[in-house]
Scaffold this motif. Structure first.
Motif, short mmCIF file in Angstrom:
data_model
loop_
_atom_site.label_atom_id
_atom_site.label_comp_id
_atom_site.label_asym_id
_atom_site.label_seq_id
_atom_site.Cartn_x
_atom_site.Cartn_y
_atom_site.Cartn_z
N ARG A 1 8.19 17.32 18.71
CA ARG A 1 8.00 16.35 19.79
C ARG A 1 7.23 15.10 19.36
NH1 ARG A 1 10.72 15.44 22.11
NH2 ARG A 1 9.88 14.92 24.14
N PHE A 2 6.76 15.03 18.10
CA PHE A 2 6.03 13.85 17.64
C PHE A 2 6.82 13.15 16.54
CE2 PHE A 2 2.69 16.21 19.72
CZ PHE A 2 1.86 15.23 20.25
N SER A 3 7.28 11.95 16.84
CA SER A 3 8.03 11.17 15.86
C SER A 3 7.13 10.11 15.23
CB SER A 3 9.23 10.49 16.52
OG SER A 3 8.79 9.54 17.49
N MET A 4 7.54 9.66 14.05
CA MET A 4 6.85 8.57 13.37
C MET A 4 7.85 7.50 13.01
SD MET A 4 4.60 8.54 9.86
CE MET A 4 3.63 7.07 9.48
N ALA A 5 7.43 6.24 13.09
CA ALA A 5 8.32 5.13 12.75
C ALA A 5 7.59 4.08 11.95
CB ALA A 5 8.91 4.51 14.01
N LEU A 6 8.26 3.59 10.90
CA LEU A 6 7.82 2.44 10.13
C LEU A 6 8.75 1.30 10.50
CD1 LEU A 6 6.57 4.86 8.56
CD2 LEU A 6 7.05 3.63 6.45
N GLY A 7 8.27 0.38 11.32
CA GLY A 7 9.12 -0.70 11.80
C GLY A 7 8.93 -1.99 11.02
N GLY A 8 9.90 -2.88 11.13
CA GLY A 8 9.83 -4.16 10.44
C GLY A 8 10.29 -4.04 9.00
N THR A 9 9.81 -4.93 8.16
CA THR A 9 10.30 -5.02 6.78
C THR A 9 9.18 -4.74 5.77
OG1 THR A 9 9.89 -7.42 6.83
CG2 THR A 9 12.12 -6.65 7.36
N HIS A 10 8.62 -3.54 5.83
CA HIS A 10 7.62 -3.16 4.83
C HIS A 10 8.26 -3.23 3.43
CE1 HIS A 10 5.89 -1.17 8.45
NE2 HIS A 10 4.74 -1.50 7.88
N GLU A 11 7.51 -3.78 2.50
CA GLU A 11 8.04 -3.91 1.14
C GLU A 11 7.57 -2.81 0.20
OE1 GLU A 11 6.62 -6.60 2.68
OE2 GLU A 11 8.45 -7.74 3.10
N GLN A 12 6.39 -2.24 0.45
CA GLN A 12 5.85 -1.23 -0.46
C GLN A 12 5.49 0.10 0.21
OE1 GLN A 12 3.88 -4.29 -0.26
NE2 GLN A 12 5.14 -5.32 -1.79
N LEU A 13 5.22 0.10 1.49
CA LEU A 13 4.58 1.25 2.14
C LEU A 13 5.36 2.54 2.01
CD1 LEU A 13 2.19 2.21 3.91
CD2 LEU A 13 3.61 1.66 5.91
N ASP A 14 4.68 3.59 1.59
CA ASP A 14 5.19 4.95 1.70
C ASP A 14 4.01 5.89 1.90
OD1 ASP A 14 4.07 5.69 -0.84
OD2 ASP A 14 5.88 5.06 -1.86
N GLY A 15 4.32 7.12 2.24
CA GLY A 15 3.25 8.09 2.49
C GLY A 15 3.79 9.39 2.99
N THR A 16 2.91 10.23 3.50
CA THR A 16 3.28 11.58 3.91
C THR A 16 2.82 11.85 5.34
OG1 THR A 16 3.03 12.34 1.63
CG2 THR A 16 3.07 14.02 3.36
N TYR A 17 3.74 12.33 6.14
CA TYR A 17 3.47 12.82 7.50
C TYR A 17 3.43 14.33 7.38
CZ TYR A 17 4.94 13.98 12.38
OH TYR A 17 5.07 14.51 13.65
N ALA A 18 2.31 14.96 7.81
CA ALA A 18 2.14 16.39 7.59
C ALA A 18 1.47 17.08 8.76
CB ALA A 18 1.32 16.62 6.32
N GLN A 19 1.72 18.39 8.86
CA GLN A 19 0.94 19.28 9.71
C GLN A 19 -0.10 19.93 8.80
OE1 GLN A 19 2.29 23.26 10.48
NE2 GLN A 19 1.98 23.06 12.67
N VAL A 20 -1.39 19.80 9.13
CA VAL A 20 -2.44 20.32 8.25
C VAL A 20 -3.38 21.25 9.00
CG1 VAL A 20 -2.37 18.29 6.74
CG2 VAL A 20 -3.94 18.32 8.70
N ASP A 21 -4.07 22.07 8.22
CA ASP A 21 -5.06 23.01 8.77
C ASP A 21 -6.41 22.31 8.86
OD1 ASP A 21 -3.15 25.07 8.84
OD2 ASP A 21 -3.55 25.61 6.76
#
Length: 368
Positions: free
Chosen positions: A52-72
């Motif tokens: 039920r939780f979405s993530m969005a990278l909008g626009g024209t990012h040129e470098q951005l990356d990363g990790t979306y995670a469920q953590v303890d």
């Protein structure tokens, strides 16, 4: 909060002790898709991970990356869960059209009791715990897509880095802009903004409900982009609750089974328990095709999109397949026609199964 204050808050919320949280899976317990997903400006720019939780990278990012995670990691429970973003490659400078956010879309049928769009519209209070390696002012808001697009953003401050802080924000009821249609579509978005360029702020949506005027309203109030421009930066959230009233009540802890059932209205994934897992009976209709049906775990919100990975047809010998045609898709079951390897003849009985692969799955997606 004292017991007397808790009781007063519950009475003031005009809600029952249970079923008051409009957000599903707010404690981040259910994650059918896995526990981690890579996001990148040149790849996966919008997706779900925690149910039920979405993530969005909008626009024209040129470098951005990363990790979306469920953590303890949880502010109150030794074994609780939270949603976590970790920046990998940082954006070197934040362009005007760029923005990053997490969202949960609330189904329209679940919002009829807030009386949106008339003089009886009720206030809503959002509460959550947040932790970030970056301090500063962040935006959070409601966006109504139904009938007439309306938006209301507010802000909260993260004061101490890497420290869980509880935030409580009240949104006045929206008496204008039309009601929310009583159907299974999108009622409104609950948005947590992580970063926003200059084009995505400054539209005036922090003053109260207004007609959505475009991107400038989207993340109004967001005052820091450091999570996106700092390699290794983190942002976490958990115990998200949206309820009627002007007071936040204690977080509504639902059982895991209850949350799973609610999540499965929108997404279901049947995974392989072992290499021999079988999901349904199947039978060949020719030497190279087989039919199978699959019963869901309860009715879904809408006819889902069916997909699979690494599954196959077992009729004694194991036959893999990589594609299928959907013959019928309903709210509670589907029929498919598999394109399979040669089984020599029609009318051979077998099973739709995991094809000896423990990573196999079948999934049904009816997300909003």
């Amino acid at each position: 909060m004292s017991k007397a204050a808790e009781l007063a808050a519950l009475i003031g919320s005009q809600s029952a002790l249970s079923n008051r949280n409009l957000i599903i899976n707010g404690a981040m317990q259910v994650a059918q898709r896995g526990t981690s997903i890579a996001m990148a400006h040149d790849g996966n720019t919008g997706n779900y991970l925690i149910d039920r939780f979405s993530m969005a990278l909008g626009g024209t990012h040129e470098q951005l990356d990363g990790t979306y995670a469920q953590v303890d990691d949880h502010p109150l429970s030794a074994n609780g869960k939270s949603l976590k973003w970790t920046t990998g490659t940082a954006e070197s400078s934040y362009d005007a059209d760029e923005y990053v956010y997490f969202a949960q879309v609330v189904e329209a049928q679940n919002l009829q009791h807030i009386n949106n769009g008339n003089s009886n519209a009720l206030p809503l209070t959002l509460s959550f715990y947040v932790k970030s390696s970056v301090t500063g002012t962040f935006a959070v808001g409601l966006f109504k897509e139904d009938t007439t697009n309306r938006i209301f953003n507010q802000t909260y401050a993260i004061s101490s880095a890497n420290t869980w802080e509880k935030k409580t924000i009240t949104f006045a009821g929206d008496t204008a802009g039309g009601g929310i249609v009583n159907d299974n579509g999108r009622g409104f978005y609950v948005n947590w903004h992580i970063a926003a360029g200059s084009n995505a702020v400054g539209g005036g949506s922090t003053s109260g409900w207004k007609q959505y005027g475009g991107l400038s309203d989207w993340a109004d109030g967001q005052a820091t982009n450091a999570v996106a421009t700092t390699a290794g930066a983190t942002w976490q959230v958990t115990d998200c609750q949206l309820e009627i009233g002007e007071q936040a009540t204690p977080f509504e802890h639902r059982s895991f089974g209850d949350e799973m059932t609610r999540c499965e209205r929108y997404f279901q994934r049947f995974v392989a328990n072992d290499a021999y897992t079988a999901w349904s009976v199947a039978f060949s209709t020719s030497a190279t095709s087989a039919k199978a049906h699959l019963k869901y775990n309860g009715k879904m919100r809408a006819e889902p999109t069916i997909s699979q990975s690494n599954t196959g047809f077992n009729h004694g010998p194991q036959v893999a397949f990589s594609s299928f045609n959907t013959l019928y898709t309903g709210l509670d079951l589907t029929w498919i026609d598999m394109n399979i390897g040669n089984v020599s003849a029609a009318n051979v009985l077998g099973h739709w199964n995991a094809n000896a692969n423990t990573a196999a799955y079948v999934q049904m997606d009816a997300e909003l």
